[in-house]
Scaffold this active site. Structure first.
Site, PDB file in Angstrom:
ATOM      1  N   GLU A 178       0.593  -1.254  -0.043  1.00 21.93           N
ATOM      2  CA  GLU A 178       0.116  -0.011   0.053  1.00 21.93           C
ATOM      3  C   GLU A 178       0.830   1.228   0.071  1.00 21.93           C
ATOM      4  O   GLU A 178       0.461   2.103   0.794  1.00 21.93           O
ATOM      5  CB  GLU A 178      -0.984  -0.063   1.139  1.00 21.93           C
ATOM      6  N   GLU A 297      -5.468  -8.209  -0.204  1.00 29.27           N
ATOM      7  CA  GLU A 297      -6.195  -8.073   1.036  1.00 29.27           C
ATOM      8  C   GLU A 297      -7.703  -7.851   0.428  1.00 29.27           C
ATOM      9  O   GLU A 297      -7.920  -6.842  -0.423  1.00 29.27           O
ATOM     10  CB  GLU A 297      -5.742  -6.740   1.526  1.00 29.27           C
TER      11      GLU A 297
HETATM   12  O1  AHR Z   1      -5.296  -5.655   7.006  1.00 31.73           O
HETATM   13  C1  AHR Z   1      -5.180  -4.486   7.858  1.00 31.73           C
HETATM   14  C2  AHR Z   1      -4.377  -3.501   7.132  1.00 31.73           C
HETATM   15  O2  AHR Z   1      -5.156  -2.922   6.019  1.00 31.73           O
HETATM   16  C3  AHR Z   1      -3.140  -3.959   6.620  1.00 31.73           C
HETATM   17  O3  AHR Z   1      -1.941  -3.693   7.296  1.00 31.73           O
HETATM   18  C4  AHR Z   1      -3.064  -2.655   5.264  1.00 31.73           C
HETATM   19  O4  AHR Z   1      -2.111  -3.286   4.431  1.00 31.73           O
HETATM   20  C5  AHR Z   1      -4.373  -2.313   5.065  1.00 31.73           C
HETATM   21  O5  AHR Z   1      -4.729  -1.156   4.918  1.00 31.73           O
END
Ligand code: AHR
Length: 518
Positions: A178, A297
């Site tokens: 990210e 994610e």
């Molecule tokens: O999964 C929680 C968080 O969400 C992670 O650390 C990040 O990559 C995302 O913003």
């Protein structure tokens, strides 16, 4: 009663099912590692301090690949802190989650945990505060056989711990996390990140040419740089990387359940947008290879959660090791949404080849555990576990003709959302179907083309349990309130051989139906 007809045609295939679509994520965050997968003093701890109860649930969940060690955490992490004798490992501040990181658990422990859990490791490197040199050193430490500084150090550390010094053989690597997000330690512009990722990728592949690399894509469709970020990053990295990442989290806003239940529409559009951008860069650069997507994610996450014991902080206030962070408690509604998000991933299985639900234990997770206490399955465990178990063979392109449901965020949507796979080796057709209607049951007919059904092998449904409502959840006191129960009344059109299967799905439900076909 609403109605839907789903055309399932043997010849309309999307892709083979990539086993890596059923991935998970372990971040050094909150209680995912410490008191999640690892708790040496727990009565269920094994010889390495891994919780056997959590391990058993992780195996039952069926996750195939597991991303590690972050997440936002990785952008300030020194991987060297987590290897070597425990007593020599430094205690550090983790700025991402305002936490004390003891480094009692690191790379060797995680690789061993994943080996015991039968999951492939997907390792993320720090491209927030670090760069090319640390990235190539980590690949050498993990994958080079022996006879070099870093590979011999791995062997030395393994020998001291009484474990195997064999290379870890990690194939999948994320080039940071990210970095488009202003919250990220070492946040970068697309230009800055694209160049760094290109050089890190090059250096890593010079150490091990067999690795597969994931470039960082947008942290969400809502990011102001979404689209241009992917375009710039891929323009720099197209030749070096194999995937670009996507991240997306969904939640119900202001009690608007209808829109929340239709968030797979958003996911479908997000994926289509990234595919279009990848292919535009491919065309402009006259590239021949195809870049695919690692949706590394995704989940339901109540980011505006209340800071109570049940719904702890987004970020801790005091400096503690493993504070309770974002331990979302999932309802029946959330489970139906998770089912539909997995349908969206399957529907795009020709381009989304890796996907990781975030995260595995405690932190927005299908599995919950208490320190010195039990572990249990949240509601969202069930659609994940069944799809991971039963989606095999080829993904089929369905045509859904369903009653419409109005939503504020997505317009009119099909009340029924579905995905299907067909396994030619076993002759089994697996249908995953959600009824997003909050009030009405749905009559669903599967119109089979090119198949003849001979037997219903399995029919299960997750819905509101008796005496419950759409908010019912599994928690410490009531660990099995919501689960899968038999779906009665699934019928073949005629007795014996048939090209139609009919069923009635309760309001707000997610179901799996498997039929034997010829
Ligand atoms: O999964 C929680 C968080 O969400 C992670 O650390 C990040 O990559 C995302 O913003």
């Amino acid at each position: 009663m609403s109605h839907a007809r789903i055309i399932v045609d043997r010849d309309f295939t999307i892709a083979d099912v990539s086993p890596r679509l059923f991935g998970s994520f372990v971040e050094h965050m909150g209680r995912c590692v410490y008191t999640g997968i690892y708790e040496p003093g727990h009565p269920e701890a094994d010889d390495q301090g891994f919780r056997k109860d959590v391990m058993a649930l992780a195996k039952e969940l069926g996750a195939t690949v597991v991303r590690y060690p972050g997440g936002n955490f990785v952008s300030g992490y020194n991987w060297e802190d987590g290897v070597g004798p425990r007593e020599d490992r430094p205690v550090r501040i983790d700025g991402a989650w305002h936490t004390i990181e003891t480094n009692a658990f690191g790379l060797h422990e995680f690789v061993e945990w994943a080996r015991r859990a039968d999951m492939e490791v997907m390792e993320a490197i720090n491209l927030g505060t670090r760069g090319v040199d640390e990235a190539r050193a980590l690949v050498e430490y993990a994958n080079h056989p022996s006879g070099t500084y870093w590979s011999d150090l791995r062997r030395e550390h393994a020998a001291a711990a009484g474990t195997s010094g064999e290379p870890f053989g990690i194939k999948l690597w994320c080039l940071g996390n990210e970095l488009d997000g202003p919250w990220q330690i070492g946040h970068k512009t697309a230009e800055e990140y694209g160049r760094l990722a290109q050089e890190a990728a090059k250096a890593m592949k010079l150490v091990d040419p067999n690795i597969e690399l994931v470039a960082v894509g947008s942290s969400g469709k809502q990011m102001p740089t979404f689209g241009t970020w992917e375009q710039t990053v891929l323009t720099h990295t197209y030749d070096e990387v194999d995937y670009i990442s996507m991240h997306a989290y969904y939640q119900e806003h202001d009690g608007d359940a209808a829109s929340f239940l239709a968030e797979a529409v958003n996911m479908d559009g997000f994926i289509d947008g990234v595919v279009a951008t990848i292919d535009a860069v491919k065309a402009a650069g006259k590239h021949t290879k195809q870049i695919d997507i690692s949706f590394d994610e995704w989940n339901v996450w109540y980011q505006q959660g209340l800071e109570t014991e049940d719904q702890p902080d987004q970020v801790a206030k005091e400096w503690k090791s493993h504070p309770r962070l974002i331990e979302d408690r999932y309802s029946v509604t959330d489970a139906v949404v998770v089912g539909t998000l997995m349908h969206s991933l399957l529907r795009h299985g020709d381009r989304v080849r890796i996907a990781n639900q975030a995260q595995l234990v405690n932190v927005i997770a299908p599995i919950r555990s208490e320190e010195n206490g039990p572990a249990w399955r949240q509601t969202i465990f069930w659609p994940f576990a069944r799809i991971a178990e039963l989606a095999t063979g080829e993904i089929l392109r369905l045509v859904v003709d369903a009653d419409q449901q109005p939503t504020a965020r997505h317009g009119d949507v099909d009340v029924i959302d579905a995905a299907a796979t067909y396994d030619a080796e076993t002759g089994v057709l697996s249908l995953f179907i959600a009824n997003r209607g909050l009030e009405e049951a749905a009559d669903v007919t599967l119109d089979l083309r090119g198949f003849t059904a001979s037997e219903v092998l399995r029919a299960e449904v997750l819905t509101i349990p008796e005496g419950g409502d759409r908010h019912t959840a599994n928690d410490l006191q009531s660990q099995e309130a919501v689960g899968l129960v038999p779906l009665e009344g699934v019928r073949l059109g005629d007795s014996g051989q048939s090209s139609a299967v009919t069923m009635s799905l309760p309001a707000l439900s997610w179901a799996v139906v498997q039929v034997k076909v010829a």
